[in-house]
Design a protein around this motif. Structure first.
Motif, mmCIF file in Angstrom:
data_model
loop_
_atom_site.group_PDB
_atom_site.id
_atom_site.type_symbol
_atom_site.label_atom_id
_atom_site.label_comp_id
_atom_site.label_asym_id
_atom_site.label_seq_id
_atom_site.Cartn_x
_atom_site.Cartn_y
_atom_site.Cartn_z
ATOM 1 N N ASN A 1 42.080 -11.236 21.877
ATOM 2 C CA ASN A 1 41.072 -11.126 23.128
ATOM 3 C C ASN A 1 41.901 -10.490 24.321
ATOM 4 O OD1 ASN A 1 38.418 -12.753 22.394
ATOM 5 N ND2 ASN A 1 40.260 -13.930 21.547
ATOM 6 N N VAL A 2 43.087 -9.669 23.902
ATOM 7 C CA VAL A 2 43.901 -9.246 25.022
ATOM 8 C C VAL A 2 43.118 -8.277 25.881
ATOM 9 C CG1 VAL A 2 45.063 -7.480 23.696
ATOM 10 C CG2 VAL A 2 46.132 -8.338 25.629
ATOM 11 N N GLU A 3 42.308 -7.510 25.173
ATOM 12 C CA GLU A 3 41.518 -6.648 26.187
ATOM 13 C C GLU A 3 40.445 -7.215 27.143
ATOM 14 O OE1 GLU A 3 39.994 -3.730 23.409
ATOM 15 O OE2 GLU A 3 41.554 -2.738 22.785
ATOM 16 N N ARG A 4 39.993 -8.248 26.665
ATOM 17 C CA ARG A 4 39.000 -8.915 27.341
ATOM 18 C C ARG A 4 39.760 -9.727 28.701
ATOM 19 N NH1 ARG A 4 35.013 -11.782 22.993
ATOM 20 N NH2 ARG A 4 34.303 -10.080 22.011
ATOM 21 N N LEU A 5 40.882 -10.242 28.143
ATOM 22 C CA LEU A 5 41.556 -10.781 29.256
ATOM 23 C C LEU A 5 42.101 -9.848 30.340
ATOM 24 C CD1 LEU A 5 43.789 -13.328 27.232
ATOM 25 C CD2 LEU A 5 41.814 -13.847 28.702
ATOM 26 N N VAL A 6 42.438 -8.626 29.873
ATOM 27 C CA VAL A 6 42.945 -7.575 30.972
ATOM 28 C C VAL A 6 41.741 -7.193 31.779
ATOM 29 C CG1 VAL A 6 43.845 -5.200 31.157
ATOM 30 C CG2 VAL A 6 44.841 -6.884 29.517
ATOM 31 N N ASP A 7 40.587 -7.168 31.261
ATOM 32 C CA ASP A 7 39.357 -6.595 32.105
ATOM 33 C C ASP A 7 39.034 -7.759 33.048
ATOM 34 O OD1 ASP A 7 39.074 -4.401 30.411
ATOM 35 O OD2 ASP A 7 37.481 -5.332 29.062
ATOM 36 N N VAL A 8 38.944 -9.267 32.732
ATOM 37 C CA VAL A 8 38.786 -10.297 33.488
ATOM 38 C C VAL A 8 40.031 -10.235 34.763
ATOM 39 C CG1 VAL A 8 38.862 -12.836 33.769
ATOM 40 C CG2 VAL A 8 37.966 -11.783 31.880
ATOM 41 N N LEU A 9 41.397 -10.173 34.376
ATOM 42 C CA LEU A 9 42.213 -9.798 35.208
ATOM 43 C C LEU A 9 42.054 -8.679 36.345
ATOM 44 C CD1 LEU A 9 45.466 -10.915 33.365
ATOM 45 C CD2 LEU A 9 44.202 -12.239 34.928
ATOM 46 N N ASP A 10 41.463 -7.464 35.842
ATOM 47 C CA ASP A 10 41.195 -6.533 36.618
ATOM 48 C C ASP A 10 40.037 -6.573 37.580
ATOM 49 O OD1 ASP A 10 43.228 -5.127 35.780
ATOM 50 O OD2 ASP A 10 42.290 -4.070 34.230
ATOM 51 N N LEU A 11 39.224 -7.869 37.562
ATOM 52 C CA LEU A 11 38.112 -7.904 38.316
ATOM 53 C C LEU A 11 38.272 -8.271 39.870
ATOM 54 C CD1 LEU A 11 35.841 -10.024 35.996
ATOM 55 C CD2 LEU A 11 35.575 -7.861 36.548
ATOM 56 N N PRO A 12 39.479 -9.096 40.315
ATOM 57 C CA PRO A 12 39.753 -9.279 41.487
ATOM 58 C C PRO A 12 40.374 -7.705 42.265
ATOM 59 C CG PRO A 12 40.767 -10.930 40.532
ATOM 60 C CD PRO A 12 40.056 -9.987 39.335
ATOM 61 N N THR A 13 41.008 -7.049 41.376
ATOM 62 C CA THR A 13 41.523 -5.731 42.093
ATOM 63 C C THR A 13 40.440 -4.764 42.214
ATOM 64 O OG1 THR A 13 43.570 -6.021 40.578
ATOM 65 C CG2 THR A 13 42.939 -3.820 41.426
ATOM 66 N N LEU A 14 39.391 -4.824 41.090
ATOM 67 C CA LEU A 14 38.214 -3.803 41.350
ATOM 68 C C LEU A 14 37.392 -4.217 42.645
ATOM 69 C CD1 LEU A 14 37.114 -3.380 37.740
ATOM 70 C CD2 LEU A 14 38.279 -1.742 39.110
ATOM 71 N N LEU A 15 37.235 -5.595 42.892
ATOM 72 C CA LEU A 15 36.599 -6.018 44.056
ATOM 73 C C LEU A 15 37.048 -5.899 45.101
ATOM 74 C CD1 LEU A 15 34.187 -7.751 44.775
ATOM 75 C CD2 LEU A 15 35.338 -9.812 44.537
ATOM 76 N N SER A 16 38.622 -5.875 45.358
ATOM 77 C CA SER A 16 39.163 -5.655 46.479
ATOM 78 C C SER A 16 39.133 -4.235 46.856
ATOM 79 C CB SER A 16 40.824 -6.058 46.402
ATOM 80 O OG SER A 16 40.803 -7.443 46.198
ATOM 81 N N THR A 17 39.140 -3.383 45.659
ATOM 82 C CA THR A 17 38.850 -2.090 46.118
ATOM 83 C C THR A 17 37.551 -1.511 46.616
ATOM 84 O OG1 THR A 17 40.489 -1.549 44.370
ATOM 85 C CG2 THR A 17 39.274 0.562 44.890
ATOM 86 N N ALA A 18 36.594 -2.104 45.900
ATOM 87 C CA ALA A 18 35.333 -1.761 46.372
ATOM 88 C C ALA A 18 34.872 -2.310 47.923
ATOM 89 C CB ALA A 18 34.415 -2.651 45.523
ATOM 90 N N VAL A 19 35.547 -3.432 48.102
ATOM 91 C CA VAL A 19 35.543 -3.742 49.772
ATOM 92 C C VAL A 19 36.210 -2.988 50.675
ATOM 93 C CG1 VAL A 19 36.048 -5.901 51.270
ATOM 94 C CG2 VAL A 19 35.072 -6.196 48.844
ATOM 95 N N SER A 20 37.639 -2.485 50.228
ATOM 96 C CA SER A 20 38.361 -1.742 51.084
ATOM 97 C C SER A 20 37.923 -0.268 51.172
ATOM 98 C CB SER A 20 39.894 -1.919 50.686
ATOM 99 O OG SER A 20 39.860 -1.316 49.374
ATOM 100 N N ALA A 21 37.233 0.241 50.519
ATOM 101 C CA ALA A 21 36.634 1.454 50.242
ATOM 102 C C ALA A 21 35.134 1.614 50.614
ATOM 103 C CB ALA A 21 36.967 2.100 48.834
ATOM 104 N N SER A 22 34.870 0.559 51.462
ATOM 105 C CA SER A 22 33.434 0.373 51.773
ATOM 106 C C SER A 22 33.187 1.415 53.105
ATOM 107 C CB SER A 22 32.975 -0.741 52.313
ATOM 108 O OG SER A 22 33.712 -1.353 52.988
ATOM 109 N N SER A 23 34.217 1.844 53.769
ATOM 110 C CA SER A 23 34.157 2.645 54.762
ATOM 111 C C SER A 23 33.578 3.991 54.450
ATOM 112 C CB SER A 23 35.626 2.849 55.650
ATOM 113 O OG SER A 23 36.375 3.432 54.598
ATOM 114 N N SER A 24 33.753 4.585 53.459
ATOM 115 C CA SER A 24 33.333 5.842 52.972
ATOM 116 C C SER A 24 31.984 5.830 52.479
ATOM 117 C CB SER A 24 34.116 6.579 51.842
ATOM 118 O OG SER A 24 34.072 5.599 50.930
#
Length: 443
Positions: free
Chosen positions: A138-161
């Protein structure tokens, strides 16, 4: 006699006859040959039998020679292998004995291994291997879960565009993380991811609150921002106060009030000039003529203009975003329970706005002594009261409490008359048009 014949027929080197007291005459070939001899006449035995035996012997010799020529290699290899049997057979026997003695030990070790590493048992090594195997699967699933905060922070920080798309994606990601945390509440990994998501959503809430404080906020943007805030901070919009805006409505009013205060604070240079004029007027001896007030008039005109635009925009936008249901209005009129629901934040907000305006007028309006200028300012204030009155916040009656001098009563009467006259003419003009045409006053 028969024993003598059997002795003659014994192969050379045979010791059976000598070892046994009574020989065993069980050879079928010998018995058959003796029977044949017994049936032959004596003349044949004396003549042709010897020749026949010689021929048979010679034929056997030739066959043996042909066999040796044809298969001598195999015979030699067989003889060599037979010579090794004397040493190989004891070694095989010794190895067999060793194997027989080792089999019980091997069986005991196999039983011990199966007992120690049984799947149904509790073994730390086996549990660690199971966890490692599960992690590798399940290493791929764990990597996807660990990437969720990064994706969320990117979506929040890129909201100006593109705030609409990015904030929607951020809210979807946050909802997914909340579902994972609900399913796996005991997982430290999911708990850590949920904590990081909460930090990102706090940053998003700050951005949305900053967006509510934008000076040129439009109704569509305000609707989107409040809808996002409802999902980001659901506690602000509880079920029992959602109809009146709840905490979210109060937050909206506070943000817009902060924007209004900042816009009025931008008039600080004009306010300082007006304050200087007020100070000079106070220092003027009683009875002397006062010709100042121009800077105060500029400040008050700009102040009332900003106040009129922003107050009308704040109240109208609040009513559009947080409409009051008709059934709640009827229940409020009929319900006399003192413990009923808390009223809307808008019920007291206009009083605070009006008090801000009246306090400014009380301080600076007496400085303006020029009659046309004062009338212009009072007319502007009446228009502001009428504009806010279309939303249920008419404060025209409160203007009489402002002390602007000895002739304040007559001055107010004249200003109100002119204002009503102009309002009546405008109403007659609008009423003469087609009923389907838009309302100019409300527009």
């Amino acid at each position: 006699m028969s024993d003598l014949f059997f002795g003659l027929l014994e192969p050379p080197g045979s010791t059976d006859a000598r070892l046994n007291d009574k020989p065993h005459h069980n050879d079928p070939v010998a018995l058959e040959y003796l029977s044949t001899l017994a049936s032959m006449p004596l003349s044949q035995l004396d003549g042709s039998e010897q020749q026949s035996l010689a021929q048979s012997s010679h034929s056997s010799l030739l066959s043996l020679q042909a066999l040796c020529k044809r298969s001598h290699k195999s015979i030699i290899a067989s003889a060599a292998n037979h010579s090794h049997l004397r040493s190989a057979l004891p070694a095989l026997a010794a190895s067999t004995n060793d194997l027989a003695s080792a089999i019980p030990k091997l069986d005991n070790e196999a039983v011990h291994f199966s007992t120690t590493y049984n799947k149904s048992g509790d073994n730390e090594i086996l549990s660690a291997r199971k966890r490692a195997l599960l992690l590798s699967k399940n290493v791929e699933r764990l990597v996807d879960v660990l990437d969720l905060p990064t994706l969320l922070s990117t979506a929040v920080s890129a909201s100006s565009s593109a705030p609409a798309a990015n904030y929607a994606s951020a809210l979807d990601l946050n909802g997914h993380i909340r579902r994972l945390h609900g399913l796996y509440a005991d997982s430290p990994l999911v708990t850590s991811v949920s904590a990081q998501a909460d930090e990102a959503m706090q940053a998003m809430a700050k951005n949305l609150i900053v967006g509510l404080r934008t000076p040129g906020l439009k109704l569509a943007s305000a609707l989107r921002t409040t809808s996002w805030l409802r999902r980001v901070i659901p506690n602000l919009d509880s079920a029992d106060t959602a109809s009146t805006g709840g905490g979210l409505g109060a937050l909206f009013l506070v943000c817009r009030l902060s924007t209004l205060i900042n816009m009025l604070a931008a008039l600080e240079p004009l306010r300082e000039l007006a304050e200087q004029e007020r100070t000079r007027q106070q220092q003027t001896p009683p009875g002397s003529a006062w010709s100042g007030g121009q800077q105060t008039e500029r400040y008050l005109k700009r102040y009332i203009e900003i106040f009129r635009e922003q107050s009308f925009a704040i109240v109208s936008m609040f009513k559009s975003i947080f409409p009051t249901p008709t059934n709640e209005l009827s229940s409020r009129t009929d319900d006399c329970d003192p413990l009923r629901h808390v009223p809307s934040a808008l019920s007291t907000f206009p009083f605070h706005l009006i008090e801000m305006l009246l306090e400014t007028l009380r301080i600076y309006l007496p400085t303006v002594k020029d009659q046309p200028s004062r009338d212009s300012l009072l007319t502007q204030v009446l228009y502001c009261a009428g504009s806010l009155g279309r939303l249920g916040g008419d404060f025209g009656i409160l203007l009489a409490t402002i002390d602007v001098g000895e002739q304040a009563e007559e001055e107010w009467v004249e200003v109100v008359k002119r204002h009503r006259l102009m309002a009546g003419r405008l109403e007659s003009i609008v009423g003469g048009k087609d009923k389907n045409s838009p309302d100019l006053i409300s527009a």
